[in-house]
Design a protein around this motif. Structure first.
Motif, PDB file in Angstrom:
ATOM      1  N   ALA A 107       0.831  -1.202   0.000  1.00 36.14           N
ATOM      2  CA  ALA A 107       0.000   0.000   0.000  1.00 36.14           C
ATOM      3  C   ALA A 107       0.870   1.259   0.000  1.00 36.14           C
ATOM      4  N   VAL A 108       1.962   1.239   0.762  1.00 36.75           N
ATOM      5  CA  VAL A 108       2.865   2.394   0.810  1.00 36.75           C
ATOM      6  C   VAL A 108       3.495   2.615  -0.568  1.00 36.75           C
ATOM      7  N   PHE A 109       4.005   1.538  -1.170  1.00 35.18           N
ATOM      8  CA  PHE A 109       4.628   1.669  -2.495  1.00 35.18           C
ATOM      9  C   PHE A 109       3.594   2.076  -3.532  1.00 35.18           C
ATOM     10  N   GLY A 110       2.384   1.508  -3.422  1.00 33.92           N
ATOM     11  CA  GLY A 110       1.323   1.868  -4.355  1.00 33.92           C
ATOM     12  C   GLY A 110       0.964   3.334  -4.276  1.00 33.92           C
ATOM     13  N   LEU A 111       0.923   3.872  -3.067  1.00 37.55           N
ATOM     14  CA  LEU A 111       0.622   5.294  -2.880  1.00 37.55           C
ATOM     15  C   LEU A 111       1.691   6.161  -3.538  1.00 37.55           C
ATOM     16  N   VAL A 112       2.941   5.768  -3.403  1.00 33.08           N
ATOM     17  CA  VAL A 112       4.034   6.529  -4.026  1.00 33.08           C
ATOM     18  C   VAL A 112       3.903   6.497  -5.548  1.00 33.08           C
ATOM     19  N   MET A 113       3.633   5.321  -6.102  1.00 39.89           N
ATOM     20  CA  MET A 113       3.545   5.184  -7.555  1.00 39.89           C
ATOM     21  C   MET A 113       2.316   5.905  -8.126  1.00 39.89           C
ATOM     22  N   VAL A 114       1.191   5.834  -7.433  1.00 44.01           N
ATOM     23  CA  VAL A 114      -0.005   6.530  -7.897  1.00 44.01           C
ATOM     24  C   VAL A 114       0.218   8.039  -7.882  1.00 44.01           C
ATOM     25  N   THR A 115       0.918   8.525  -6.871  1.00 41.39           N
ATOM     26  CA  THR A 115       1.237   9.951  -6.797  1.00 41.39           C
ATOM     27  C   THR A 115       2.128  10.370  -7.963  1.00 41.39           C
ATOM     28  N   ILE A 116       3.117   9.532  -8.295  1.00 42.37           N
ATOM     29  CA  ILE A 116       3.988   9.816  -9.438  1.00 42.37           C
ATOM     30  C   ILE A 116       3.191   9.790 -10.740  1.00 42.37           C
ATOM     31  N   ALA A 117       2.235   8.840 -10.840  1.00 47.19           N
ATOM     32  CA  ALA A 117       1.458   8.685 -12.072  1.00 47.19           C
ATOM     33  C   ALA A 117       0.606   9.915 -12.380  1.00 47.19           C
ATOM     34  N   THR A 118       0.280  10.707 -11.362  1.00 47.50           N
ATOM     35  CA  THR A 118      -0.559  11.891 -11.576  1.00 47.50           C
ATOM     36  C   THR A 118       0.244  13.105 -12.036  1.00 47.50           C
ATOM     37  N   ARG A 119       1.553  12.987 -12.065  1.00 45.21           N
ATOM     38  CA  ARG A 119       2.365  14.123 -12.505  1.00 45.21           C
ATOM     39  C   ARG A 119       2.106  14.424 -13.982  1.00 45.21           C
ATOM     40  N   PRO A 120       2.103  15.680 -14.368  1.00 47.23           N
ATOM     41  CA  PRO A 120       1.880  16.026 -15.780  1.00 47.23           C
ATOM     42  C   PRO A 120       3.080  15.656 -16.636  1.00 47.23           C
ATOM     43  N   ALA A 121       2.871  15.626 -17.930  1.00 49.60           N
ATOM     44  CA  ALA A 121       3.964  15.326 -18.859  1.00 49.60           C
ATOM     45  C   ALA A 121       5.028  16.411 -18.782  1.00 49.60           C
ATOM     46  N   ASP A 122       6.274  16.022 -19.036  1.00 47.17           N
ATOM     47  CA  ASP A 122       7.373  16.981 -19.051  1.00 47.17           C
ATOM     48  C   ASP A 122       8.291  16.644 -20.212  1.00 47.17           C
ATOM     49  N   GLU A 123       9.425  17.320 -20.295  1.00 47.64           N
ATOM     50  CA  GLU A 123      10.321  17.116 -21.427  1.00 47.64           C
ATOM     51  C   GLU A 123      10.878  15.695 -21.467  1.00 47.64           C
ATOM     52  N   GLU A 124      11.155  15.124 -20.320  1.00 47.97           N
ATOM     53  CA  GLU A 124      11.715  13.775 -20.270  1.00 47.97           C
ATOM     54  C   GLU A 124      10.646  12.698 -20.386  1.00 47.97           C
ATOM     55  N   HIS A 125       9.399  13.049 -20.083  1.00 41.32           N
ATOM     56  CA  HIS A 125       8.295  12.083 -20.166  1.00 41.32           C
ATOM     57  C   HIS A 125       7.121  12.746 -20.897  1.00 41.32           C
ATOM     58  N   PRO A 126       7.246  12.902 -22.219  1.00 41.65           N
ATOM     59  CA  PRO A 126       6.221  13.639 -22.965  1.00 41.65           C
ATOM     60  C   PRO A 126       4.848  12.966 -22.969  1.00 41.65           C
TER      61      PRO A 126
END
Length: 312
Positions: free
Chosen positions: A58-77
């Protein structure tokens, strides 16, 4: 079947539910550890070990879900949506590790059986923790479908596995108590471990398929084709529009579609772009979260992707 309202969907976000999963995991660890201490049952020990996996997952899932909500950027278009698949794979690995630990502990107890103490208290604590996990899993499954979150689905599946694990352990302890066959306790623990292993491999497979750009679900593809058919089979000028070379993939909560739209060569660029905009808006309305890339081509032009020069 219960469906989430828009207000419930906004309230029961993946982040909030995973926070709730962390809190429930802490409570169930305490309950199951206490049950193991008072009974000295290796079956209840295996149940407590799986709850530790619940917490880490659950802790790791929370971290990954939070990362997944980040908007696109130059390195991850294309965004960070695939981070959820790492959560699912990590949870699968932890489940397998917990199952192997349970088998190891049960193997020792099989050759050195011990009586189970205070069965009533142990069973009551185990049933209470299972009820908490079952209720949370029920909510998480529906939220996972609403948000198309594989991290949430993985955590819900793990909680369901935990419920079945506890049910097996409770049955095993009851059988040991009434039959006096002490060897049943480690045998039940090994059966629990086998069930956990199955769930762990399933989660790892789901994660690998997502990372390999798996196509969208059949129901999503059906909605896409129905929407495109509405434009291709229209009246007048719309009847000469056609679509081909559809290619889909999914990345976490996001869905992607690439296709070609053919139209008369004499159309102006502005007119063609206007029709494409209408198609894109219709697709996004039919499939929330979809991102469509539409290439415009004249009706008499075909794209070929199987030429040797295109495979280099």
């Amino acid at each position: 079947m219960w469906c989430m309202t828009p207000a419930e969907s906004r309230l029961l976000t993946p982040q909030r539910l995973l926070m709730a999963s962390i809190a429930v995991a802490v409570v169930t660890i305490a309950l199951k550890t206490l049950a193991w201490v008072v009974t000295d049952s290796v079956g209840l020990l295996s149940d407590a070990m799986e709850s530790l996996v619940n917490l880490a997952s659950a802790v790791f899932g929370l971290v990954m879900v939070t990362i997944a909500t980040r908007p696109a950027d130059e390195e991850h278009p294309y965004g960070h949506h695939k981070a959820e698949y790492f959560s699912s794979g990590f949870e699968g690995i932890l489940i397998i590790a917990a199952a192997l630990g349970i088998i190891w502990a049960a193997g020792h107890r099989l050759f050195d059986p011990r009586p189970i103490e205070q069965v009533g208290w142990g069973l009551a604590l185990s049933v209470l923790s299972s009820a908490l996990n079952g209720l949370l899993a029920w909510v998480m499954f529906r939220a996972a479908k609403e948000h198309r979150s594989i991290a949430l689905e993985a955590d819900a599946r793990h909680l369901v596995t935990d419920v079945w694990t506890s049910a097996g352990v409770v049955l095993g302890i009851a059988l040991v108590h009434f039959s006096g066959w002490l060897w049943l306790d480690p045998v039940v623990a090994m059966a629990v471990a086998a069930n956990i292993l199955k769930e762990g491999f399933h989660l790892m497979w789901r994660s690998s398929q997502g990372l390999m750009d798996e196509a969208v679900e059949p129901e999503v593809m059906a909605a896409i084709q129905q929407t495109l058919a509405g434009f291709a089979s229209g009246e007048g000028e719309a009847a000469i529009i056609r679509f081909d070379h559809l290619s889909t993939r999914k990345a976490g909560q996001r869905r992607f579609l690439d296709l070609h739209m053919h139209m008369p060569a004499y159309w102006s660029l502005g007119r063609a772009a206007a029709v494409r905009t209408s198609v894109e808006q219709a697709l996004m309305s039919a499939v929330p979260g979809l991102r469509a890339t539409i290439q415009l081509l004249p009706s008499d032009v075909e794209a070929h992707f199987d030429d040797e020069k295109d495979l280099i």
